[in-house]
Design an enzyme around this catalytic site. Structure first.
Site, PDB file in Angstrom:
ATOM      1  N   ARG A  59       0.814  -1.219   0.000  1.00  0.00           N
ATOM      2  CA  ARG A  59       0.000   0.000   0.000  1.00  0.00           C
ATOM      3  C   ARG A  59       0.846   1.268   0.000  1.00  0.00           C
ATOM      4  O   ARG A  59       0.375   2.330  -0.418  1.00  0.00           O
ATOM      5  CB  ARG A  59      -1.005  -0.028   1.157  1.00  0.00           C
ATOM      6  N   GLU A  96       3.401  -6.224  13.176  1.00  0.00           N
ATOM      7  CA  GLU A  96       2.337  -6.485  14.151  1.00  0.00           C
ATOM      8  C   GLU A  96       1.855  -7.930  14.039  1.00  0.00           C
ATOM      9  O   GLU A  96       1.534  -8.558  15.026  1.00  0.00           O
ATOM     10  CB  GLU A  96       1.185  -5.497  13.911  1.00  0.00           C
TER      11      GLU A  96
HETATM   12  P1  AMP Z   1       4.727  -2.436  11.578  1.00  0.00           P
HETATM   13  O1  AMP Z   1       6.014  -2.948  11.016  1.00  0.00           O
HETATM   14  O2  AMP Z   1       4.258  -3.255  12.759  1.00  0.00           O
HETATM   15  O3  AMP Z   1       4.789  -0.964  11.882  1.00  0.00           O
HETATM   16  O4  AMP Z   1       3.608  -2.694  10.486  1.00  0.00           O
HETATM   17  C1  AMP Z   1       3.425  -1.801   9.428  1.00  0.00           C
HETATM   18  C2  AMP Z   1       3.141  -2.536   8.142  1.00  0.00           C
HETATM   19  O5  AMP Z   1       2.186  -3.563   8.306  1.00  0.00           O
HETATM   20  C3  AMP Z   1       2.585  -1.592   7.119  1.00  0.00           C
HETATM   21  O6  AMP Z   1       3.165  -1.913   5.859  1.00  0.00           O
HETATM   22  C4  AMP Z   1       1.100  -1.846   7.136  1.00  0.00           C
HETATM   23  O7  AMP Z   1       0.594  -1.893   5.826  1.00  0.00           O
HETATM   24  C5  AMP Z   1       0.919  -3.186   7.814  1.00  0.00           C
HETATM   25  N1  AMP Z   1       0.039  -3.129   8.990  1.00  0.00           N
HETATM   26  C6  AMP Z   1       0.383  -3.383  10.268  1.00  0.00           C
HETATM   27  N2  AMP Z   1      -0.655  -3.301  11.099  1.00  0.00           N
HETATM   28  C7  AMP Z   1      -1.701  -2.948  10.337  1.00  0.00           C
HETATM   29  C8  AMP Z   1      -3.080  -2.657  10.607  1.00  0.00           C
HETATM   30  N3  AMP Z   1      -3.579  -2.743  11.859  1.00  0.00           N
HETATM   31  N4  AMP Z   1      -3.856  -2.299   9.578  1.00  0.00           N
HETATM   32  C9  AMP Z   1      -3.377  -2.221   8.311  1.00  0.00           C
HETATM   33  N5  AMP Z   1      -2.097  -2.465   7.987  1.00  0.00           N
HETATM   34  C10 AMP Z   1      -1.251  -2.828   8.979  1.00  0.00           C
END
Ligand code: AMP
Length: 173
Positions: A59, A96
């Site tokens: 995205r 996450e």
């Molecule tokens: P992080 O590395 O945990 O900050 O996760 C960020 C990445 O995971 C981004 O590329 C987001 O597209 C995706 N992502 C993580 N959590 C979510 C969420 N709750 N909703 C949508 N996309 C998420």
């Protein structure tokens, strides 16, 4: 920008139990809102001498491409492992939900380049941290980091050693 929250849908339990997925497709489908998001990001970096905008799969690409065009900058694709066809550098990351590896072509940017990194959501910060390390590993300078949505209650900023621009935030760390 808080009115954008009406165009960001919570999807509980996607892609797995315990996650509340932030679905940005209603925002993308709204021409005024999508255009306003792109214009706002572009304004933040107009005077930053940006040579490249790096989008994180998948995205992040959606936002990075029009921002790069508007800034007259190149577009760099930061992709998940195994997707890029030529030699890459790689960085492992935790997110996450799950773990993974991000890659970028080893010749995508280099010394003297000034790069803005863009993704849709800042959650735990692992993805953005890895993307920034990739760009820096290639010798370029990360001059800005932009996300559309910050899940502030996860305090992802602790994994990212730079200021992060966000347009919509949920909760406090
Ligand atoms: P992080 O590395 O945990 O900050 O996760 C960020 C990445 O995971 C981004 O590329 C987001 O597209 C995706 N992502 C993580 N959590 C979510 C969420 N709750 N909703 C949508 N996309 C998420």
């Amino acid at each position: 920008m808080d009115d954008l929250k009406a165009l960001i849908r919570d999807v509980p339990g996607f892609p797995e139990p315990g996650i509340i997925f932030k679905d940005v497709t209603p925002l993308l489908e709204d021409g005024e809102a999508f255009g306003r998001v792109i214009d706002t990001i572009v304004q933040s970096f107009t005077d930053a001498g940006v040579t490249h905008v790096a989008g994180i799969e998948s995205r992040g690409f959606i936002f990075a491409a029009p921002v790069a065009k508007a800034l007259g900058a190149g577009l760099v694709l930061i992709r998940k492992a195994g997707k890029l066809p030529r030699p890459t550098v790689a960085e492992p990351y935790a997110l996450e939900y799950g773990t993974g590896t991000l890659e970028v072509h080893e010749d995508a940017v280099g010394a003297g380049d000034r790069v803005v990194v863009i993704d849709d959501v800042l959650a735990t910060g692992g993805t953005l941290g890895a993307a920034i390390r990739l760009i820096q590993h290639l010798g370029a300078e990360v001059v800005g980091v932009q996300v559309l949505i910050e899940l502030a209650f996860l305090d992802g900023r602790r994994h990212v050693d730079m200021p992060i621009e966000t347009l919509v935030a949920y909760g406090a760390p």
